[in-house]
Design a protein around this motif. Structure first.
Motif, short mmCIF file in Angstrom:
data_model
loop_
_atom_site.label_atom_id
_atom_site.label_comp_id
_atom_site.label_asym_id
_atom_site.label_seq_id
_atom_site.Cartn_x
_atom_site.Cartn_y
_atom_site.Cartn_z
N TRP A 80 12.84 37.23 24.14
CA TRP A 80 11.43 36.91 24.36
C TRP A 80 11.13 35.42 24.17
CZ3 TRP A 80 13.14 40.35 20.56
CH2 TRP A 80 13.17 39.86 19.26
N THR A 81 12.12 34.63 23.76
CA THR A 81 11.89 33.19 23.61
C THR A 81 12.05 32.45 24.93
OG1 THR A 81 14.19 32.79 22.98
CG2 THR A 81 12.63 33.24 21.21
N ALA A 82 12.47 33.13 25.99
CA ALA A 82 12.57 32.54 27.32
C ALA A 82 11.63 33.29 28.26
CB ALA A 82 14.00 32.61 27.85
N PRO A 83 11.07 32.60 29.26
CA PRO A 83 10.12 33.27 30.16
C PRO A 83 10.82 34.29 31.06
CG PRO A 83 10.58 31.04 30.93
CD PRO A 83 11.22 31.17 29.58
N GLY A 84 10.12 35.37 31.34
CA GLY A 84 10.62 36.39 32.26
C GLY A 84 9.79 36.42 33.52
N ALA A 85 10.03 37.42 34.35
CA ALA A 85 9.25 37.58 35.58
C ALA A 85 7.81 37.92 35.23
CB ALA A 85 9.87 38.68 36.44
N SER A 86 6.89 37.58 36.11
CA SER A 86 5.48 37.83 35.84
C SER A 86 4.79 38.42 37.06
CB SER A 86 4.77 36.53 35.42
OG SER A 86 4.86 35.55 36.45
N ASP A 87 3.71 39.15 36.82
CA ASP A 87 2.90 39.69 37.90
C ASP A 87 1.95 38.60 38.40
OD1 ASP A 87 4.10 42.16 37.63
OD2 ASP A 87 2.53 42.96 36.33
N PRO A 88 1.64 38.59 39.69
CA PRO A 88 0.77 37.54 40.25
C PRO A 88 -0.67 37.67 39.75
CG PRO A 88 1.25 39.20 41.91
CD PRO A 88 2.12 39.52 40.73
N VAL A 89 -1.14 36.66 39.07
CA VAL A 89 -2.50 36.68 38.51
C VAL A 89 -3.53 36.59 39.64
CG1 VAL A 89 -4.12 35.49 36.99
CG2 VAL A 89 -1.69 35.61 36.39
N GLY A 90 -4.53 37.44 39.58
CA GLY A 90 -5.64 37.36 40.54
C GLY A 90 -5.31 37.81 41.94
N ASP A 91 -4.23 38.58 42.10
CA ASP A 91 -3.87 39.08 43.44
C ASP A 91 -4.40 40.50 43.58
OD1 ASP A 91 -2.53 40.24 45.66
OD2 ASP A 91 -0.93 38.74 45.48
N PRO A 92 -5.48 40.70 44.31
CA PRO A 92 -6.09 42.04 44.39
C PRO A 92 -5.20 43.07 45.07
CG PRO A 92 -7.13 40.54 45.96
CD PRO A 92 -6.23 39.71 45.10
N GLU A 93 -4.35 42.65 45.97
CA GLU A 93 -3.49 43.61 46.68
C GLU A 93 -2.40 44.15 45.77
OE1 GLU A 93 -4.06 44.94 49.66
OE2 GLU A 93 -5.93 43.78 49.53
N VAL A 94 -1.80 43.28 44.98
CA VAL A 94 -0.75 43.75 44.06
C VAL A 94 -1.37 44.60 42.96
CG1 VAL A 94 1.12 43.07 42.52
CG2 VAL A 94 0.69 41.75 44.60
N TRP A 95 -2.54 44.20 42.48
CA TRP A 95 -3.25 45.01 41.48
C TRP A 95 -3.53 46.40 42.05
CZ3 TRP A 95 -4.89 44.25 36.41
CH2 TRP A 95 -5.82 45.17 35.92
N LYS A 96 -4.03 46.44 43.27
CA LYS A 96 -4.32 47.73 43.92
C LYS A 96 -3.07 48.57 44.04
CE LYS A 96 -6.09 49.68 48.27
NZ LYS A 96 -6.59 49.35 49.63
N LEU A 97 -1.94 47.92 44.36
CA LEU A 97 -0.68 48.64 44.47
C LEU A 97 -0.29 49.25 43.13
CD1 LEU A 97 1.69 49.30 46.41
CD2 LEU A 97 2.81 47.22 45.55
N ALA A 98 -0.48 48.49 42.05
CA ALA A 98 -0.18 49.01 40.71
C ALA A 98 -1.05 50.22 40.41
CB ALA A 98 -0.39 47.92 39.67
N VAL A 99 -2.32 50.13 40.70
CA VAL A 99 -3.24 51.24 40.47
C VAL A 99 -2.80 52.47 41.24
CG1 VAL A 99 -5.60 52.06 40.84
CG2 VAL A 99 -5.21 49.78 39.87
N GLU A 100 -2.50 52.29 42.51
CA GLU A 100 -2.16 53.43 43.37
C GLU A 100 -0.86 54.09 42.94
OE1 GLU A 100 -2.15 51.66 47.23
OE2 GLU A 100 -4.34 51.88 47.51
N ARG A 101 0.15 53.27 42.65
CA ARG A 101 1.46 53.84 42.32
C ARG A 101 1.45 54.51 40.94
NH1 ARG A 101 5.82 49.51 45.01
NH2 ARG A 101 5.37 50.18 47.17
#
Length: 323
Positions: free
Chosen positions: A138-159
């Protein structure tokens, strides 16, 4: 039957148990005797419940015969399996999201067949090469979700809603694990995601240890819990020593036993119970004898839970998160 301190399901995670044996053999393909070695260790330190962490064994990929072998092995050492954690298999991973979703569905089917009541998932992805090189990933950065992307957020909700619907058909709950730099990376975002999903059986795994250990400024742990505990339906608990230097801004964190670390779990558990928390507790610990420390944590937790002489919380781990 109401839970008491004695019978509350407190499960051991298997983070400390690698998916590959010393000889290079995969646990997935190992003889049932190898499974029994790990399961017996869990029972020997005092656990009666197991969180089937899929970094150790992916029951979704077992044949029916092998799945029965696993269930019999766990039963033979006195372990029940109330919960299962899918680790680093984000359903919105830009490369593997579809495959991860399909895997999660198969996991629900396999888990339901052996009586698992809780599926814990998250949106964190596989460790990067840089993270794997660190003493503490956790002391090194990992992958991140795109902030403020409504389409990816919607995909997370749906899945996740799709998984929640499938889980409900099998009398299971889905719990979403707090984890940095994902749509579950802050208390506010996690609550918003659960509210958008809108299913009674989809709630939050308020594992604030994942955020307390970060070497960066964080929200107060009390505030994170105040926001997420009303939606909690399962809880992975772990603790860290944390120190912040106000002059340099440097932050240091080290894994700690539950009773000794930065988060006051006496207060946290009390607050959860006051809100009607009724879920499985899962003990995790990184470093050293993770299983041994988890067993110490399990015994500490039992001192915080109501005993038979008190008014215990009703047992209903399959009920949905509070809304």
């Amino acid at each position: 039957m109401p839970y008491t301190s004695d019978n509350w399901p407190i499960a051991a995670a298997l983070l400390q148990s690698p998916g590959t044996l010393a000889d290079g053999t995969s646990v997935q393909n190992a003889d049932v005797g190898e499974w029994l070695t790990t399961l017996a260790d869990v029972a020997r330190v005092g656990f009666r419940h197991l969180d089937l962490t899929d970094s150790w064994l992916r029951i979704a990929d077992l044949s029916t015969e092998r799945l029965i072998e696993f269930e019999l092995a766990a039963t033979s050492v006195g372990l029940s399996v109330p919960s299962l954690s899918v680790v680093r298999q984000s359903v919105i991973d830009p490369v593997d999201g579809v495959a991860n979703l399909e895997y999660a569905h198969r996991t629900i089917d396999a888990a339901a067949s052996i009586g698992v009541e809780v599926l814990s998932i998250g949106l964190h992805r596989a460790l990067t090469a840089e993270q794997r090189e660190q003493l503490w990933f956790w002391t090194a950065p990992g992958a991140s979700d795109p902030v403020g992307d409504p389409e990816v957020w919607k995909l997370a909700v749906e899945r996740i809603r799709d998984l929640g619907t499938h889980a409900a058909e099998n009398n299971m709950v889905v719990s979403l694990e707090l984890y940095e730099d994902t749509y579950l990376g802050t208390a506010d975002s996690a609550v918003n995601l659960v509210q958008d999903i809108g299913l009674d059986n989809v709630g939050i795994n308020p594992d604030i240890g994942n955020l307390v250990r970060l070497h960066r400024p964080i929200e107060k742990w009390q505030e994170m819990l105040a926001k997420t505990l009303p939606y909690a339906n399962y809880w992975q608990v772990k603790n860290y020593f944390r120190d912040e230097d106000p002059v340099t801004g440097a932050v240091i964190s080290i894994p700690a036993p539950l009773e000794l670390g930065f988060i006051n779990y006496r207060t946290a558990v009390r607050d959860a119970l006051s809100l009607g928390f009724q879920g499985v507790l899962c003990c995790e610990h990184y470093g050293g004898d993770g299983l041994g420390v988890s067993a110490t944590n399990m015994r500490y937790l039992r001192t915080l839970l109501p005993d038979a002489a008190e008014q215990p919380v009703e047992a209903a781990v399959t009920e949905g998160a509070a809304s």
